[in-house]
Design an enzyme around this catalytic site. Structure first.
Site, mmCIF file in Angstrom:
data_model
loop_
_atom_site.group_PDB
_atom_site.id
_atom_site.type_symbol
_atom_site.label_atom_id
_atom_site.label_comp_id
_atom_site.label_asym_id
_atom_site.label_seq_id
_atom_site.Cartn_x
_atom_site.Cartn_y
_atom_site.Cartn_z
ATOM 1 N N ASN A 156 0.792 -1.234 0.000
ATOM 2 C CA ASN A 156 0.000 0.000 0.000
ATOM 3 C C ASN A 156 0.827 1.289 0.000
ATOM 4 O O ASN A 156 0.375 2.308 -0.513
ATOM 5 C CB ASN A 156 -1.040 -0.008 1.131
ATOM 6 C CG ASN A 156 -0.429 -0.118 2.500
ATOM 7 O OD1 ASN A 156 0.735 -0.475 2.640
ATOM 8 N ND2 ASN A 156 -1.206 0.179 3.523
ATOM 9 N N GLU A 205 5.567 -4.079 11.784
ATOM 10 C CA GLU A 205 4.431 -3.168 11.744
ATOM 11 C C GLU A 205 3.332 -3.901 11.005
ATOM 12 O O GLU A 205 3.386 -4.070 9.793
ATOM 13 C CB GLU A 205 4.810 -1.862 11.023
ATOM 14 C CG GLU A 205 5.801 -1.014 11.782
ATOM 15 C CD GLU A 205 5.265 -0.459 13.092
ATOM 16 O OE1 GLU A 205 4.027 -0.463 13.296
ATOM 17 O OE2 GLU A 205 6.073 -0.027 13.922
ATOM 18 N N CYS A 262 -3.079 0.944 6.854
ATOM 19 C CA CYS A 262 -3.038 0.252 8.147
ATOM 20 C C CYS A 262 -3.765 1.061 9.203
ATOM 21 O O CYS A 262 -4.415 0.510 10.080
ATOM 22 C CB CYS A 262 -1.594 0.003 8.560
ATOM 23 S SG CYS A 262 -0.586 1.479 8.606
HETATM 24 P P1 NAP Z 1 1.334 -8.979 3.261
HETATM 25 O O1 NAP Z 1 0.532 -9.858 2.403
HETATM 26 O O2 NAP Z 1 1.638 -9.403 4.645
HETATM 27 O O3 NAP Z 1 2.692 -8.700 2.446
HETATM 28 C C1 NAP Z 1 3.675 -7.846 2.952
HETATM 29 C C2 NAP Z 1 4.996 -8.199 2.350
HETATM 30 O O4 NAP Z 1 5.387 -9.515 2.759
HETATM 31 C C3 NAP Z 1 5.023 -8.223 0.826
HETATM 32 O O5 NAP Z 1 6.237 -7.685 0.389
HETATM 33 C C4 NAP Z 1 4.963 -9.712 0.524
HETATM 34 O O6 NAP Z 1 5.498 -10.047 -0.737
HETATM 35 C C5 NAP Z 1 5.814 -10.252 1.627
HETATM 36 N N1 NAP Z 1 5.662 -11.678 1.926
HETATM 37 C C6 NAP Z 1 4.652 -12.511 1.616
HETATM 38 N N2 NAP Z 1 4.901 -13.752 2.097
HETATM 39 C C7 NAP Z 1 6.091 -13.691 2.729
HETATM 40 C C8 NAP Z 1 6.888 -14.621 3.444
HETATM 41 N N3 NAP Z 1 6.523 -15.886 3.619
HETATM 42 N N4 NAP Z 1 8.048 -14.192 3.961
HETATM 43 C C9 NAP Z 1 8.454 -12.921 3.824
HETATM 44 N N5 NAP Z 1 7.747 -12.000 3.155
HETATM 45 C C10 NAP Z 1 6.572 -12.373 2.619
HETATM 46 O O7 NAP Z 1 0.639 -7.532 3.387
HETATM 47 P P2 NAP Z 1 0.044 -6.618 2.231
HETATM 48 O O8 NAP Z 1 -1.190 -7.239 1.695
HETATM 49 O O9 NAP Z 1 1.122 -6.235 1.263
HETATM 50 O O10 NAP Z 1 -0.323 -5.298 3.063
HETATM 51 C C11 NAP Z 1 -1.501 -5.191 3.775
HETATM 52 C C12 NAP Z 1 -1.284 -5.424 5.252
HETATM 53 O O11 NAP Z 1 -0.210 -4.620 5.717
HETATM 54 C C13 NAP Z 1 -2.485 -5.020 6.098
HETATM 55 O O12 NAP Z 1 -2.707 -5.979 7.088
HETATM 56 C C14 NAP Z 1 -2.061 -3.700 6.712
HETATM 57 O O13 NAP Z 1 -2.729 -3.382 7.887
HETATM 58 C C15 NAP Z 1 -0.608 -3.930 6.910
HETATM 59 N N6 NAP Z 1 0.121 -2.665 7.004
HETATM 60 C C16 NAP Z 1 0.625 -2.304 8.227
HETATM 61 C C17 NAP Z 1 1.292 -1.099 8.366
HETATM 62 C C18 NAP Z 1 1.861 -0.695 9.680
HETATM 63 O O14 NAP Z 1 2.779 0.115 9.676
HETATM 64 N N7 NAP Z 1 1.395 -1.219 10.799
HETATM 65 C C19 NAP Z 1 1.459 -0.244 7.263
HETATM 66 C C20 NAP Z 1 0.922 -0.647 6.047
HETATM 67 C C21 NAP Z 1 0.267 -1.859 5.930
HETATM 68 P P3 NAP Z 1 4.526 -10.376 -1.988
HETATM 69 O O15 NAP Z 1 3.840 -9.105 -2.317
HETATM 70 O O16 NAP Z 1 5.455 -10.840 -3.035
HETATM 71 O O17 NAP Z 1 3.580 -11.449 -1.512
#
Ligand code: NAP
Length: 496
Positions: free
Chosen positions: A169, A264, A298
């Site tokens: 995002n 995070e 988030c």
């Molecule tokens: P996600 O599915 O958890 O993916 C995040 C990152 O992890 C991506 O780069 C993804 O790569 C990678 N990834 C996937 N599987 C992995 C594994 N087994 N090992 C290591 N890395 C792996 O999250 P998202 O859909 O991109 O983002 C949405 C989520 O992020 C929401 O839950 C949101 O609340 C949270 N978020 C939190 C914050 C905060 O600061 N608290 C800020 C922004 C977003 P791929 O894309 O290649 O799968």
């Protein structure tokens, strides 16, 4: 246009290359990963599917480069970061264009993300020069039983190789929020960008390349997280993991070795509205907080907990504003744009259907075309509905009517998340008491939750994270304390 001008060398044919040893390379895998444009739902870009062998080489180079970088003067590190920030800002247009196409972020917000990222890098450089240029001096006689025979000098030293994994995002901003602190602190950095957002990240990495950072100091490996993620996060050469994303972070925390973690993760930010609140202000903040970037933030407002006596008036005001939201493609800078993927849209739809079955009031008609979901306010949501607890990451905001403030606090604290929350009231005493009672990393008074400004501390409790971000906290997190103790043969007291 992506991959043109100064970015020409980062692409070959129609596949973007990965970055290691100061060069752009094709993966030996011969495979690529498609990035689907959320608006057109067709392949927009392709990136390399890096192999485990390539990850090994990247981490080896990173290790070697870090040793030399740790010996580079702080002012010089800062100078290079300032240079990278300027180059990034200069090239905001093509990078923002990637964000529009990869993650359907509205055009203006995409430009804002790149500019904010440049500012973040510069701030890291300035903050690093200040806080890393100082250490502590301790004397032994403050602890019982000791004379002043020991002088202790402490300084902050780098951890080594930092692995940075941002989410889709804010791929550029959340990448540089890890890169900037890591580099100024003397670490090397391996970036694994999110697949949706990878091409924007590769352009951003080219800006660091053009700034002239030493070979091997920054690397970027691409590929699906589900395929190379575990290999990266469990790699013995990695000395620190800074991750932002969803539940994946919880799994990584269980698998990672004995390395510092900065996590995070998700949130279910509650917005508690008291009877004396300025309802126009609340409505404006629910729109901004709940629907910006189609709720894919988030810190989006993910549940409104409003006192029954003012609920009708608030819902009416929010509905009037929802009706004015522009829905459509990101290129036209619409307020509500397609969500990132079909699976995400299906998940959001599942939450809406569950709420419908269980009797929530739909303030607007549910409407979806492809990945585009029209903004929806759900009134009279009850705790037995999934939307009361789960993070939709889409343009749906649930409203739960409460009969006491305690009920609102209870709902907020019963969540497994604890990222941020907000309270609307004109009574500062009540605001402080409620803020103290809410089990979240941050509480905003009279404004929607927000991650920025980027130098503020940012942290989640419970399943929302480990540690704290924000520029200063991230620099500190990516360092260790080292002490040198001078032992004197006799006590010595400095005289005035
Ligand atoms: P996600 O599915 O958890 O993916 C995040 C990152 O992890 C991506 O780069 C993804 O790569 C990678 N990834 C996937 N599987 C992995 C594994 N087994 N090992 C290591 N890395 C792996 O999250 P998202 O859909 O991109 O983002 C949405 C989520 O992020 C929401 O839950 C949101 O609340 C949270 N978020 C939190 C914050 C905060 O600061 N608290 C800020 C922004 C977003 P791929 O894309 O290649 O799968």
């Amino acid at each position: 246009m992506a991959g043109t001008g100064v970015f020409e060398e980062i692409i070959e044919g129609d596949v973007f290359k990965y970055y290691t040893d100061g060069e752009w390379k094709k993966s030996a895998s011969g495979k690529s990963v498609a990035i689907i444009n959320p608006t057109t739902r067709t392949t927009q870009y392709k990136v390399q599917a890096c192999t485990q062998e390539e990850v090994n080489k990247v981490i080896e180079s990173s290790k070697i480069a870090q040793k030399q970088w740790a010996k580079t003067p702080l002012w010089k590190r800062a100078e290079l970061l300032h240079k990278a920030a300027a180059i990034l800002k200069e090239h905001k247009a093509p990078i923002a264009d990637c964000l529009v196409k990869e993650i359907a972020k509205p055009a203006k917000d995409s430009v804002t993300e790149v500019v904010r990222s440049g500012d973040l890098i510069s701030y890291c450089a300035e903050e690093g020069v200040r806080i890393l240029g100082e250490g502590k001096f301790l004397v032994s006689d403050s602890f019982p039983g000791n004379e002043r025979t020991k002088y202790c000098l402490t300084s902050k030293i780098p951890l080594g190789v930092v692995l940075a994994i941002p989410p889709f995002n804010y791929p550029v901003n959340l990448a540089v929020s890890k890169i900037g602190p890591a580099l100024i602190a003397g670490n090397s950095l391996v970036l694994k960008p999110p697949t949706q957002g990878a091409v924007a990240c590769l352009h951003m990495v080219q800006c660091f390349h053009l700034a002239g950072f030493p070979t091997g100091l920054i690397s970027c490996v691409t590929g699906k997280g589900s395929e190379i993620g575990d290999f990266l996060t469990m790699h013995p050469g990695v000395n620190c993991i800074s991750f932002t994303g969803g539940d994946t972070g919880i799994a990584i925390s269980k698998k990672a070795g004995m390395v510092p973690l900065q996590m995070e993760l998700g949130g279910k930010d509650a917005c508690i509205v008291l009877e004396d609140a300025d309802l126009d202000l609340v409505a404006a903040n629910i729109i901004k907080g709940g629907f910006s970037y189609s709720g894919q933030r988030c810190t989006a407002v993910k549940v409104v907990l409003v006192m029954e006596s003012v609920a009708d008036a608030l819902v009416e005001k929010v509905n009037a504003k929802v009706a004015k939201l522009k829905v459509g493609p990101p290129e036209e800078d619409c307020d509500i744009t397609p969500v990132v993927s079909e699976s995400s849209a299906n998940f959001i739809e599942g939450l809406a259907k569950d709420a419908k079955t269980k009797g929530a009031t739909f303030c607007q008609e549910y409407k979806r075309e492809g990945n585009l979901i029209w903004p929806l306010l759900l009134d009279n949501v009850r705790p037995d509905m999934r939307i009361a607890w789960e993070e939709p990451f889409g343009p749906i905001v649930p409203v739960i009517r409460i009969s006491s403030v305690e009920e609102g606090i209870h709902h907020c604290n019963a969540s497994n998340f604890g990222l941020q929350g907000c309270v609307f009231t004109k009574d500062i005493n009540k605001a402080i008491l409620i803020s103290d009672a809410m089990e979240t990393g941050t509480v905003q008074i009279n404004s929607a939750p927000a991650r920025g400004p980027d130098h503020f501390p940012f942290q989640g409790l419970k399943d929302s994270g480990i540690g704290s971000q924000g520029i200063t906290n991230s620099i500190n997190m990516m360092t260790k304390i080292k002490s040198t103790v001078f032992n004197l043969p006799t006590p010595s007291y400095t005289m005035g």
